[in-house]
Motif scaffolding. Structure first.
Motif, PDB file in Angstrom:
ATOM      1  N   GLY A   1       0.800  -1.230   0.000  1.00  0.00           N
ATOM      2  CA  GLY A   1       0.000   0.000   0.000  1.00  0.00           C
ATOM      3  C   GLY A   1       0.826   1.269   0.000  1.00  0.00           C
ATOM      4  N   GLU A   2       2.109   1.190   0.318  1.00  0.00           N
ATOM      5  CA  GLU A   2       2.921   2.408   0.326  1.00  0.00           C
ATOM      6  C   GLU A   2       3.140   2.922  -1.085  1.00  0.00           C
ATOM      7  N   ARG A   3       3.234   4.254  -1.182  1.00  0.00           N
ATOM      8  CA  ARG A   3       3.339   4.892  -2.482  1.00  0.00           C
ATOM      9  C   ARG A   3       4.687   5.615  -2.581  1.00  0.00           C
ATOM     10  N   CYS A   4       5.357   5.448  -3.709  1.00  0.00           N
ATOM     11  CA  CYS A   4       6.714   5.964  -3.843  1.00  0.00           C
ATOM     12  C   CYS A   4       6.889   6.805  -5.100  1.00  0.00           C
ATOM     13  N   ALA A   5       7.544   7.949  -4.931  1.00  0.00           N
ATOM     14  CA  ALA A   5       8.008   8.736  -6.078  1.00  0.00           C
ATOM     15  C   ALA A   5       9.416   8.240  -6.357  1.00  0.00           C
ATOM     16  N   SER A   6       9.629   7.666  -7.547  1.00  0.00           N
ATOM     17  CA  SER A   6      10.871   6.945  -7.789  1.00  0.00           C
ATOM     18  C   SER A   6      11.516   7.345  -9.107  1.00  0.00           C
ATOM     19  N   THR A   7      12.843   7.422  -9.091  1.00  0.00           N
ATOM     20  CA  THR A   7      13.559   7.756 -10.332  1.00  0.00           C
ATOM     21  C   THR A   7      13.977   6.498 -11.090  1.00  0.00           C
ATOM     22  N   SER A   8      13.485   5.333 -10.675  1.00  0.00           N
ATOM     23  CA  SER A   8      13.878   4.081 -11.331  1.00  0.00           C
ATOM     24  C   SER A   8      13.121   3.914 -12.646  1.00  0.00           C
ATOM     25  N   ASN A   9      13.038   2.698 -13.145  1.00  0.00           N
ATOM     26  CA  ASN A   9      12.545   2.495 -14.508  1.00  0.00           C
ATOM     27  C   ASN A   9      11.318   1.593 -14.620  1.00  0.00           C
ATOM     28  N   ARG A  10      10.942   0.932 -13.552  1.00  0.00           N
ATOM     29  CA  ARG A  10       9.801   0.015 -13.650  1.00  0.00           C
ATOM     30  C   ARG A  10       8.809   0.263 -12.529  1.00  0.00           C
ATOM     31  N   ASN A  11       7.552   0.382 -12.934  1.00  0.00           N
ATOM     32  CA  ASN A  11       6.473   0.572 -11.968  1.00  0.00           C
ATOM     33  C   ASN A  11       5.572  -0.649 -11.933  1.00  0.00           C
TER      34      ASN A  11
END
Ligand code: SF4
Lengths: 471, 207
Positions: free
Chosen positions: A425-435
């Motif tokens: 359930g946690e939500r992340c702003a991420s600079t990676s490449n796969r969601n």
């Protein structure tokens, strides 16, 4: 084949060892990167067959996926992770392969350290048992990910059996607006052509916007070629490429350097060279981009809203959108800027190089804000050398004083194989490449974006148009 | 590698598009140093509930699909990472053939290296086969690689499929490509001599 050739054609044609009747080529492999996750079974295969590594000096190994990003003095607590890293160490010793171990300042994410060391060179074929090997294409190398059986094949024979892929040119024209970065360019491209848009193709990125990008920016673009379904991404080598590589530890020196550069200058596609497919993207229309769903093609500008599946005509696509929204816990029509986040991850082989960290630190410094309450924000440099240089520039202090955590290098929360992960359930702003579902931890929700945008999200606690914070 | 000639068994329908490698086998399963034992992690988040019990709605948890040896699915199957753990997990579960309108490139190659046959068919044909897999009382299909035909439970006309001739041969014979390539060692060495002259900077020891 005579007549005008593309960059891809030149690299491919100069690496063909043999062609079978059906057109399958035996390609020579110049450089091979190895990490702990996709190599143990390959080395075990060699051992079982009593085979050696054909040219150990063309292989460079590093543990990155499983390594802790906190204090490493006590090793790796998770026993399964530890066994994998120890297995890599043993295999490298047994087969005579150079390893940048966990306590080496040169250790880092495999796709960050290859270029950093000058191991990746223009005109070469580079492989790794990792799909983001496409990153190295930024240097005008044909670089692609392979499976473990192919890792074993390259170790044993220095070659791979491959069918010639198709070519595609993506011409990026116009000019990048304020606050729009390489990450927004590639997210924009994937939004346009889809995650299967490049299947069976090698993409060459060209045009004024690509030429104007730094090497770091070009790596970010090439990195996500695989998210567009492509085998590899390429950018023609130019003066910027040579300047970046010059003097790197494993790059050629002296007369060999001059000879290499003279050859590299012949690599760019000839005028009039033909591609199987061409796409033109006007970068002037791009804004900072964020993903809303569970596929990298689920992308909108930060000024946009969560799309409504009801307006999608294709039945399969509609079902996929509904599933994605349910997983992401989002309602159609919601403004992207209203989405609150719990975690921020600035890192990965897409965006953990010095320039990325500088861009994120700049947002922190200019805004004068601190990480929002209840948000945990990680900055994970791409390598020990990136970390060291960032510290020389004082970036670590900017981050730490604003409440970010400054970590040791590795893949970290990009795929959650170490201790860094999202809770359900946690939500992340991420600079990676796969969601993808569960990519950053089971039940975790990922929004992909640029380093500047991730920094902005950390500071406000929600997805935020970075242009408002630094204007 | 186990040769693949003719496969007869249950086909399971999985009507999802863009099934990625993280869904096929989540990252936590990648810590193994073996090729076997990954079947338990196959489709983990779809197959099991929060408490670890089986999700009875998921196709591979239902009879007769528990015994599936063929998977029929949507476009762009296997997108994402290069992890060969994805085909290893499928194989360990018992899946030896996957039918879809399209596959991601690396996954597609990885299948062949492990004795799994990925078959590409037009969307309409896949829809048809999917329907039979869902509705036939005993959804048993036969995939005949020698003849390049899929025989269906309805007994209707078998479906022809195309496959790369070299890959087909390797599957039929269960060939180890490394052994085959090593027979060409003289050619590889000749290539190396020429590259060493033309691009000596790639050969540091020649400096
Ligand atoms: S940072 Fe992420 S995408 Fe890059 S190599 Fe590591 S796990 Fe793969």
């Amino acid at each position: 084949m005579s007549g005008p050739k593309t960059l891809f054609d030149k690299i491919w044609d100069s690496h063909v060892v043999d062609v079978q009747e059906d057109g399958t080529c035996l390609l020579y492999i110049d450089r091979h990167l190895v990490h702990e996750v996709t190599s143990p079974q390959a080395f075990a295969g060699l051992r079982a067959a009593g085979r050696k590594v054909h040219r150990p000096e063309t292989v460079l190994a590093v543990p990155d996926h499983n390594v802790p990003t906190t204090d490493r003095s006590r090793g790796i607590p998770d026993p399964t992770s530890r066994i994998q890293v120890e297995t890599l160490r043993r295999n490298c010793a047994e087969f005579g392969i150079t390893l940048f171990d966990m306590d080496d300042v040169r250790q880092g994410i495999v796709h960050v350290i290859g270029p950093e060391q000058g191991f990746t060179l223009p005109g070469t074929i580079v492989v790794c048992g990792d799909s983001h090997t496409s990153t190295h294409g930024a240097f005008g190398a044909l670089a692609f990910g392979i499976g473990t059986s192919e890792v074993e094949h390259v170790l044993a024979t220095q070659t791979l059996l491959q069918k010639r892929p198709k070519t595609m040119r993506i011409l990026v024209v116009g000019e990048l607006g304020f606050g729009v970065s390489a990450k927004d360019v590639i997210l924009g491209i994937i939004g346009r052509i889809g995650t299967a848009g490049g299947t069976g193709h090698v993409i060459e990125y060209a045009g004024p916007v690509i030429e104007a990008l730094s090497m770091e920016g070009r790596m970010t673009v090439c990195n996500m070629s695989i998210e567009a379904g492509a085998r590899a991404g390429l950018v023609a080598p130019d003066g910027k490429t040579f300047a970046w590589l010059r003097g790197r530890p494993m790059a050629p020196k002296g007369a060999l350097w001059e000879q290499a550069v003279a050859y590299w200058r012949t690599l760019p596609s000839d005028p009039g060279a033909r591609y199987d497919r061409e796409v033109v993207i006007d970068a002037s229309e791009l804004e900072p981009m964020v993903t809303w769903g569970t596929s990298p093609q689920d992308v909108v500008p930060i000024t946009g809203r969560v799309p409504d599946p009801a307006r999608e005509r294709d039945e399969k696509r509609r079902a996929a959108m509904e599933r994605a929204l349910a997983y992401m816990g989002l309602e159609p029509g919601m403004p992207m800027e209203e989405i609150r986040i719990d975690k921020v991850f600035i890192g990965s082989c897409t965006n953990a190089r010095l320039e990325d960290l500088r861009a994120a630190a700049e947002v922190v410094r200019k805004s004068g804000l601190e990480v929002a309450p209840n948000v945990q924000a990680l900055v994970v440099p791409g390598s020990g050398l990136v970390k060291h240089q960032a510290e020389e520039e004082g970036l670590d202090r900017i981050f730490v004083e604003a409440g970010f955590e400054w970590r040791e290098p590795g893949c970290s929360m990009c795929l959650a194989m170490n201790a860094d992960r999202l809770q359900p359930g946690e939500r992340c702003a991420s600079t990676s490449n796969r969601n993808f579902e569960g990519r950053q931890g089971k039940g975790g929700r990922t929004h992909l974006m640029s380093p500047a945008m991730a920094a902005a999200a950390a500071l406000t606690g929600r997805l935020t148009d970075v242009r408002k914070l630094v204007a | 590698m186990q040769p693949f000639r003719k496969l007869t068994g249950i086909a399971a329908p999985l009507p999802l598009v863009n099934v990625d490698t993280d869904q096929i086998i989540p990252a936590k399963w990648l810590k193994t140093i073996e090729r076997t034992g990954l079947g338990r992690g196959l489709f983990e988040s779809l197959r099991y509930r929060e408490d670890g019990s089986e999700n009875p709605d998921f196709v591979l948890n239902r009879e007769p699909y528990r015994r599936a040896v063929i998977l029929i699915t949507g476009e762009n199957f296997g997108c994402g990472s290069s992890r060969e753990h994805a085909p290893w997990a499928l194989l360990d579960f018992g899946i030896r053939c996957i039918i879809a309108p399209s596959f991601a490139d690396i996954f597609f190659n990885n299948c062949f290296k492990n004795g799994i046959l990925p078959i590409v068919l037009p969307q309409e044909t896949v829809d048809l086969l999917m329907h039979e897999a869902e509705s036939a009382p005993e959804p048993v299909f036969t995939v005949d690689l020698e003849e390049q035909l899929v025989q269906r439970p309805s007994g209707n006309e078998p479906i022809r499929f195309e496959v790369d001739p070299f890959k087909r041969q390797c599957l039929l014979e269960g060939l180890d490509d490394i052994g085959l390539t090593l027979q060409k060692l003289a050619k590889i060495e000749a290539f190396e001599r020429s590259q060493r002259l033309q691009q000596p900077w790639l050969w540091p020891s020649a400096a």
